[in-house]
Design an enzyme around this catalytic site. Structure first.
Site, PDB file in Angstrom:
ATOM      1  CB  SER A 163       3.095   1.972   6.021  1.00 22.45           C
ATOM      2  OG  SER A 163       1.811   2.074   6.553  1.00 22.45           O
ATOM      3  N   GLY A 164       5.250  -0.466   6.187  1.00 22.14           N
ATOM      4  CA  GLY A 164       6.315  -1.162   5.466  1.00 22.14           C
ATOM      5  C   GLY A 164       7.519  -1.470   6.323  1.00 22.14           C
ATOM      6  CG  ASP A 180      -0.027  -3.991   2.729  1.00 22.85           C
ATOM      7  OD1 ASP A 180       0.425  -3.535   1.658  1.00 22.85           O
ATOM      8  OD2 ASP A 180      -0.257  -3.275   3.732  1.00 22.85           O
ATOM      9  CG  HIS A 233      -0.409   0.382   2.494  1.00 21.79           C
ATOM     10  ND1 HIS A 233      -0.066  -0.538   3.463  1.00 21.79           N
ATOM     11  CD2 HIS A 233      -0.126   1.594   3.027  1.00 21.79           C
ATOM     12  CE1 HIS A 233       0.398   0.092   4.530  1.00 21.79           C
ATOM     13  NE2 HIS A 233       0.369   1.392   4.295  1.00 21.79           N
TER      14      HIS A 233
END
Length: 282
Positions: free
Chosen positions: A233-234, A136, A83
């Site tokens: 994120s990530g 994801d 994402h």
């Protein structure tokens, strides 16, 4: 509610399975776009596999253009959340981003230390579902190699690092308070891997999101207060010196009863004879 190079960059969707995201030789509803809540400063020298995703064109020069995190799993491969590379995060289609880079060796994002490596190719897991956040994960191929000492081993299916109750650490440069107070320095927070039953109870569906044990795991603190957040994120979730998850999504940041949800690394690992799930080049 996600937690949250591109030069001549291509997005490929040629892989048949999520496992193929790792080097061939090697064995999601609410996103977490933030910084580590309830965490503490850490030294990058102790976590050299932690990298920042950067685009100054999209996110400005402050904090080196950082917008997501990632983990080095091979000398030229970084895993991050799919994402992070979508239009919702970037504001434009991935192909329109002309300066996507991975920043390695830069503990304080306001400095010029370390190196900025252009991303040569992006491979998004073809099973990724932006609606549910399933699978994801994306692999970034770097234009130049990092040292072997920067590679973080990955934990395969069945590894004890995934067991409920295991202590783990999440890393990031994201929001430290839940009020978009982004950090310039790398931070980490200790959390606990939770049983799937607890995660399913926290996210049974609806507006809070749906926990899917096949491609997700969750971790947090029963009382809340420690979690990933916007800008993280990530980034990696590490347990027993192995990568077990990537920051993916959650409901708020550090809320009791709303643990952070991570991409389950064992779900994207290729079958391999590599001992302990270590990525070649380690």
């Amino acid at each position: 509610m996600h937690r949250h190079t591109l030069g001549a960059l291509s997005t490929t969707f040629t892989l048949g399975t999520a496992a193929a995201l790792l080097p061939a030789v090697s064995p999601p509803a609410v996103r977490a776009d933030s910084v580590v809540i309830g965490g503490h400063p850490v030294r990058l020298a102790d976590s050299p596999w932690m990298v920042a995703l950067s685009s100054r064109d999209r996110f400005g020069a402050t904090r080196s253009g950082q917008f997501c995190g990632g983990a080095v799993v091979a000398r030229t491969t970084v895993l991050t959340a799919a994402h992070c590379l979508g239009t919702q995060t970037l504001g434009v289609p991935l192909d329109d981003v002309q300066d996507l880079k991975v920043i390695a060796g830069r503990e304080d994002l306001t400095t010029g230390t370390g190196q900025e490596i252009p991303v040569r190719e992006v491979t998004v897991d073809p099973s990724y579902d932006s609606g549910t956040n399933a699978a994801d994960v994306a692999a970034l191929t770097l234009s130049s190699a990092l040292p072997e000492s920067s590679v973080l081993p990955t934990a395969p299916e069945g590894d004890s690092a995934y067991q409920a109750g295991t202590q783990a650490t999440v890393y990031g440069w994201g929001d430290t308070t839940g009020a978009m107070e982004l950090s310039s320095g790398l931070r980490a927070a200790e959390v606990q891997v939770l049983p799937d039953s607890a995660c399913e109870a926290a996210y049974p569906g609806g507006t809070a999101g749906t926990y899917l044990a096949g491609t997700m795991l969750c971790a947090g603190d029963a009382e809340g207060g420690r979690d990933a957040c916007q800008g993280d994120s990530g980034g990696p979730l590490v347990a027993r010196e192995h990568l077990i998850g990537l920051v993916s999504w959650g409901s708020g940041c550090g809320r009791a009863g709303r643990p952070g949800v991570y991409t389950r690394i064992s779900a994207v690992l290729a079958d391999s004879d590599t001992p302990g799930g270590d990525t070649p080049g380690r």
